[in-house]
Design a protein around this motif. Structure first.
Motif, PDB file in Angstrom:
ATOM      1  N   VAL A 143       0.874  -1.180   0.000  1.00  0.00           N
ATOM      2  CA  VAL A 143       0.000   0.000   0.000  1.00  0.00           C
ATOM      3  C   VAL A 143       0.906   1.223   0.000  1.00  0.00           C
ATOM      4  O   VAL A 143       2.122   1.095   0.146  1.00  0.00           O
ATOM      5  CB  VAL A 143      -0.924   0.029   1.242  1.00  0.00           C
ATOM      6  CG1 VAL A 143      -2.056  -0.968   1.099  1.00  0.00           C
ATOM      7  CG2 VAL A 143      -0.138  -0.227   2.525  1.00  0.00           C
ATOM      8  N   ARG A 144       0.315   2.409  -0.134  1.00  0.00           N
ATOM      9  CA  ARG A 144       1.208   3.572  -0.237  1.00  0.00           C
ATOM     10  C   ARG A 144       1.594   4.125   1.126  1.00  0.00           C
ATOM     11  O   ARG A 144       2.325   5.089   1.232  1.00  0.00           O
ATOM     12  CB  ARG A 144       0.610   4.606  -1.178  1.00  0.00           C
ATOM     13  CG  ARG A 144      -0.237   5.648  -0.598  1.00  0.00           C
ATOM     14  CD  ARG A 144      -0.929   6.449  -1.700  1.00  0.00           C
ATOM     15  NE  ARG A 144      -2.308   6.639  -1.345  1.00  0.00           N
ATOM     16  CZ  ARG A 144      -2.723   7.633  -0.563  1.00  0.00           C
ATOM     17  NH1 ARG A 144      -1.884   8.533  -0.129  1.00  0.00           N
ATOM     18  NH2 ARG A 144      -3.988   7.731  -0.241  1.00  0.00           N
ATOM     19  N   GLY A 145       1.125   3.494   2.184  1.00  0.00           N
ATOM     20  CA  GLY A 145       1.516   3.917   3.525  1.00  0.00           C
ATOM     21  C   GLY A 145       0.532   3.353   4.525  1.00  0.00           C
ATOM     22  O   GLY A 145      -0.447   2.696   4.157  1.00  0.00           O
ATOM     23  N   ALA A 146       0.797   3.612   5.813  1.00  0.00           N
ATOM     24  CA  ALA A 146      -0.056   3.064   6.875  1.00  0.00           C
ATOM     25  C   ALA A 146      -1.495   3.532   6.725  1.00  0.00           C
ATOM     26  O   ALA A 146      -2.433   2.755   6.935  1.00  0.00           O
ATOM     27  CB  ALA A 146       0.499   3.473   8.243  1.00  0.00           C
ATOM     28  N   THR A 147      -1.674   4.785   6.353  1.00  0.00           N
ATOM     29  CA  THR A 147      -3.033   5.325   6.221  1.00  0.00           C
ATOM     30  C   THR A 147      -3.830   4.517   5.204  1.00  0.00           C
ATOM     31  O   THR A 147      -4.979   4.125   5.451  1.00  0.00           O
ATOM     32  CB  THR A 147      -2.980   6.800   5.783  1.00  0.00           C
ATOM     33  OG1 THR A 147      -2.342   7.540   6.811  1.00  0.00           O
ATOM     34  CG2 THR A 147      -4.372   7.367   5.552  1.00  0.00           C
ATOM     35  N   GLU A 148      -3.214   4.255   4.058  1.00  0.00           N
ATOM     36  CA  GLU A 148      -3.928   3.495   3.039  1.00  0.00           C
ATOM     37  C   GLU A 148      -4.195   2.071   3.525  1.00  0.00           C
ATOM     38  O   GLU A 148      -5.252   1.492   3.244  1.00  0.00           O
ATOM     39  CB  GLU A 148      -3.151   3.463   1.720  1.00  0.00           C
ATOM     40  CG  GLU A 148      -3.992   2.883   0.598  1.00  0.00           C
ATOM     41  CD  GLU A 148      -3.313   2.961  -0.759  1.00  0.00           C
ATOM     42  OE1 GLU A 148      -3.777   3.732  -1.594  1.00  0.00           O
ATOM     43  OE2 GLU A 148      -2.299   2.264  -0.962  1.00  0.00           O
ATOM     44  N   GLY A 149      -3.257   1.510   4.268  1.00  0.00           N
ATOM     45  CA  GLY A 149      -3.437   0.157   4.785  1.00  0.00           C
ATOM     46  C   GLY A 149      -4.640   0.055   5.720  1.00  0.00           C
ATOM     47  O   GLY A 149      -5.428  -0.888   5.654  1.00  0.00           O
ATOM     48  N   ILE A 150      -4.792   1.049   6.607  1.00  0.00           N
ATOM     49  CA  ILE A 150      -5.923   1.031   7.541  1.00  0.00           C
ATOM     50  C   ILE A 150      -7.231   1.217   6.769  1.00  0.00           C
ATOM     51  O   ILE A 150      -8.234   0.551   7.038  1.00  0.00           O
ATOM     52  CB  ILE A 150      -5.740   2.105   8.643  1.00  0.00           C
ATOM     53  CG1 ILE A 150      -4.513   1.758   9.496  1.00  0.00           C
ATOM     54  CG2 ILE A 150      -6.989   2.201   9.519  1.00  0.00           C
ATOM     55  CD1 ILE A 150      -4.062   2.844  10.445  1.00  0.00           C
ATOM     56  N   ASN A 151      -7.203   2.098   5.776  1.00  0.00           N
ATOM     57  CA  ASN A 151      -8.403   2.298   4.949  1.00  0.00           C
ATOM     58  C   ASN A 151      -8.758   1.034   4.174  1.00  0.00           C
ATOM     59  O   ASN A 151      -9.935   0.737   3.955  1.00  0.00           O
ATOM     60  CB  ASN A 151      -8.224   3.488   4.011  1.00  0.00           C
ATOM     61  CG  ASN A 151      -8.515   4.803   4.711  1.00  0.00           C
ATOM     62  OD1 ASN A 151      -9.657   5.215   4.817  1.00  0.00           O
ATOM     63  ND2 ASN A 151      -7.477   5.443   5.231  1.00  0.00           N
ATOM     64  N   LEU A 152      -7.730   0.295   3.768  1.00  0.00           N
ATOM     65  CA  LEU A 152      -7.983  -0.971   3.071  1.00  0.00           C
ATOM     66  C   LEU A 152      -8.735  -1.940   3.982  1.00  0.00           C
ATOM     67  O   LEU A 152      -9.690  -2.598   3.567  1.00  0.00           O
ATOM     68  CB  LEU A 152      -6.650  -1.566   2.605  1.00  0.00           C
ATOM     69  CG  LEU A 152      -6.684  -2.885   1.812  1.00  0.00           C
ATOM     70  CD1 LEU A 152      -5.516  -2.927   0.827  1.00  0.00           C
ATOM     71  CD2 LEU A 152      -6.618  -4.113   2.697  1.00  0.00           C
ATOM     72  N   VAL A 153      -8.323  -2.012   5.240  1.00  0.00           N
ATOM     73  CA  VAL A 153      -8.995  -2.917   6.186  1.00  0.00           C
ATOM     74  C   VAL A 153     -10.406  -2.415   6.483  1.00  0.00           C
ATOM     75  O   VAL A 153     -11.363  -3.193   6.569  1.00  0.00           O
ATOM     76  CB  VAL A 153      -8.169  -3.067   7.486  1.00  0.00           C
ATOM     77  CG1 VAL A 153      -8.910  -3.929   8.501  1.00  0.00           C
ATOM     78  CG2 VAL A 153      -6.806  -3.683   7.170  1.00  0.00           C
ATOM     79  N   MET A 154     -10.535  -1.090   6.623  1.00  0.00           N
ATOM     80  CA  MET A 154     -11.870  -0.534   6.878  1.00  0.00           C
ATOM     81  C   MET A 154     -12.829  -0.902   5.739  1.00  0.00           C
ATOM     82  O   MET A 154     -13.941  -1.380   5.975  1.00  0.00           O
ATOM     83  CB  MET A 154     -11.766   0.989   7.049  1.00  0.00           C
ATOM     84  CG  MET A 154     -13.069   1.646   7.464  1.00  0.00           C
ATOM     85  SD  MET A 154     -14.189   2.018   6.088  1.00  0.00           S
ATOM     86  CE  MET A 154     -13.760   3.711   5.764  1.00  0.00           C
ATOM     87  N   HIS A 155     -12.386  -0.694   4.494  1.00  0.00           N
ATOM     88  CA  HIS A 155     -13.270  -0.966   3.356  1.00  0.00           C
ATOM     89  C   HIS A 155     -13.450  -2.464   3.119  1.00  0.00           C
ATOM     90  O   HIS A 155     -14.564  -2.927   2.886  1.00  0.00           O
ATOM     91  CB  HIS A 155     -12.711  -0.311   2.082  1.00  0.00           C
ATOM     92  CG  HIS A 155     -12.972   1.162   2.036  1.00  0.00           C
ATOM     93  ND1 HIS A 155     -14.123   1.704   1.541  1.00  0.00           N
ATOM     94  CD2 HIS A 155     -12.215   2.209   2.457  1.00  0.00           C
ATOM     95  CE1 HIS A 155     -14.083   3.016   1.649  1.00  0.00           C
ATOM     96  NE2 HIS A 155     -12.929   3.352   2.199  1.00  0.00           N
ATOM     97  N   GLY A 156     -12.337  -3.193   3.166  1.00  0.00           N
ATOM     98  CA  GLY A 156     -12.392  -4.596   2.781  1.00  0.00           C
ATOM     99  C   GLY A 156     -12.944  -5.498   3.862  1.00  0.00           C
ATOM    100  O   GLY A 156     -13.674  -6.451   3.589  1.00  0.00           O
TER     101      GLY A 156
END
Lengths: 424, 146
Positions: A109-122
């Motif tokens: 992912v492009r950083g921790a923020t995107e990673g957390i958003n990935l878990v939130m959405h997915g």
């Protein structure tokens, strides 16, 4: 050119440093450190925001751009194969770095923020519903607050917050009281970016698992500073940013247990994440591709792999021990200055020294330090609830890396004294 | 430290320590709140505008030395001025801290903030009170310089 091709695949780094920490030798690896700012030698103490990049990592990114630049996973041609090998090689390095079971559990992912958003959405949008509860802590970065608030608003779920004491330590008894059968996810930071607190995450994860609740660990401030073993921690998700651990911006990882990642919905749709597409129906690719739509930041992620090689070469334990000594020394020097108050005095801390000075706004401290070549962060550190908890509008934060020196901390302490003098 | 001493001049430090008109006006005709989320500065401007003239003006809030001193000196500068004169001062002040051209005499002792232009990240601190005053006059209730 054949020799350079060899270096393209495996980053060549210096052998492990023997004996006491040779900081001068380490500093020589980081070109950015050797410059003057406002006529003074740069003292870079903003590593918590972004750390610097060693020459081997810069070189590895350049090799990709100069010799391998092409798209991954889709070319039959030579350059694409080389780029794919390098990119997937970086994933292998990440896997070993955090001791994941399989490399497909490591999603770029492009950083921790995107990673957390990935878990939130997915994960969150699929498995969390009205009446469910998500637990986070009082010391989270906005990146681990806002996505969950968005989800709670959308679903009618409830966000619950683990409180902390005046030292900046989570109240574990209160946390245990918050866990119940409605809890669907726990998100907690390993190391607080604003306070430096190291949280007892292994124990917290075990508590959550008693209720069958998965735990996401924000490792943005821990991955750069201490060895991390996701199997030993038994965390369900672990996320970190490359640019805070000596790699370029745009790189980062969300680790997830394979069974969870498989059950999740894709985060973004697009190229590279599909198996077949028709206008009637799309089927998704296997992990990790399912969660990596579109062309990623290839050079940056290969750079992350090179940064991992670099960290292994200098010795992660040794680097952590040296940083602990730096933090001890800085805490001693800075807290001895009259009028200075340290924010975040947890027993277990890493890398971060947040402070305020009576009647002097952190922004003014930051400007004056900058004039002396010292880079610190002044502000709320994307953790406004932490500022509210400690009743300060902002703090000044010095955050350390293994290339900082005690002499630099002396300069910091002397300049803080100068700030107080100017405002007296 | 020469640029620094230009930024943190004694007058600015004095206004920071003892801000003038640092109080609430009980029933102001105009009020607005300003935020600079970057550094956490926040202030409220209270204004009594009678027949387009600033009869009284004050502020409350917390912020860095630059924003506090700027707010303090602004309240002194605009008291008794017409609405149009205040808007002219706002434009002149804004230009002074963002532009290298010569600062007009009309800004009077506000010219002390000229040094801010050497510190681009601090421009928002100096202009926050002015933006907030401008918003109050124009009946906007909330501004942000982010």
């Amino acid at each position: 050119m054949s020799e350079r091709i060899v270096t393209a695949v495996d980053t060549v780094v210096s052998p492990p440093v023997e004996g006491p920490w040779n900081v001068e030798r380490i500093r020589a690896d980081f070109p950015v450190l050797h410059q003057k700012v406002n006529g003074k030698p740069l003292v870079y103490l903003d590593n918590g925001a972004s750390s610097q990049v060693p020459q081997v990592v810069i070189d590895r990114g350049s090799v990709y751009i100069e010799q391998e630049h092409s798209n991954i996973h889709r070319g039959v041609h030579y350059l694409s194969q080389r780029a794919t090998t390098a990119y997937e090689g970086a994933r292998e390095k990440v896997k070993r770095f955090i001791n994941a079971r399989e490399s497909r559990e490591c999603i770029f992912v492009r950083g921790a923020t995107e990673g957390i958003n990935l878990v939130m959405h997915g994960y969150g949008r699929k498995f969390i519903d009205a009446g469910d509860e998500i637990i986070i802590s009082a010391m989270e970065h906005h990146a681990n607050i806002v996505p969950w608030q968005m989800l709670c608003e959308e679903k009618g779920a409830r966000l619950r917050v683990i409180p902390m004491n005046d030292a900046g330590e989570l109240l574990i008894d209160e946390y245990e009281g918050l866990l119940n059968e409605r809890t669907k996810l726990v998100g907690v930071t390993h190391v607080s970016n604003a306070l430096g607190t190291i949280n007892p995450i292994k124990e917290m994860i075990a508590q959550a698992h008693k209720y069958g609740v998965p735990v996401l660990i924000d490792g943005a401030q821990s991955a750069p500073h201490m060895p991390v073993d996701v199997q030993d921690l038994d965390c369900d998700f672990y996320v970190f940013s490359g640019h805070k651990m000596y790699a370029p911006t745009g790189s980062g990882i969300i680790y997830g247990k394979a069974e969870l990642l498989e059950r999740m919905n894709p985060f973004q749709g697009g190229g590279d994440m599909i198996r077949t597409v028709t206008f009637e129906k799309t089927t998704y690719a296997d992990l990790p591709n399912k969660l990596e739509a579109g062309t990623p930041a290839i050079a940056s992620q290969i750079g992350l792999g090179a940064a991992i090689d670099y960290l292994n070469s200098i010795g992660r334990q040794e680097a952590a021990a040296y940083e602990a000594e730096l933090l001890r020394y800085a805490t001693e020097r800075v807290s001895a200055i009259e009028g200075v108050r340290i924010i975040g005095t947890a027993k277990h801390k890493a890398s971060v020294l947040s402070f305020v000075i009576d009647d002097i706004h952190p922004h003014d401290i930051g400007t004056i330090l900058d004039q002396e070549g010292i880079a610190v962060r002044a502000g709320h550190h994307c953790a406004q609830p932490v500022m509210q908890r400690f009743n300060v509008p902002a703090t000044a934060r010095a955050s350390f890396a293994f290339y900082n020196t005690k002499e630099e901390i002396d300069v910091l302490a002397q300049t803080i004294e100068k700030v107080i003098e100017i405002f007296s | 430290m020469s640029e620094l001493s230009e930024l943190y001049q004694q007058v600015i430090l004095d206004h920071n320590k003892k801000p003038r008109n640092f109080r609430k006006i009980e029933s102001p005709t105009h009020t607005a709140e300003g935020h600079n989320p970057l550094c956490g500065d926040q202030l409220t401007i209270y204004l009594d505008l009678v027949n387009d003239e600033v009869k009284d003006v004050s502020f409350e809030g917390s912020g860095c030395a630059i924003s506090k001193a700027s707010a303090s000196m602004m309240t002194q500068a605009v008291k008794g001025k017409s609405k149009q004169q205040v808007e002219d001062l706002f434009k002149g002040f804004h230009l002074m801290v963002t532009d290298d051209s010569e600062t007009p005499e009309e800004l009077g002792n506000l010219r002390i903030f000229e040094g801010v232009r050497e510190f681009p990240v601090r421009v928002k601190c100096a202009t926050l009170p002015w933006h907030t005053l401008h918003a109050a006059i124009n009946k906007e209730e909330l501004v942000s310089t982010e």
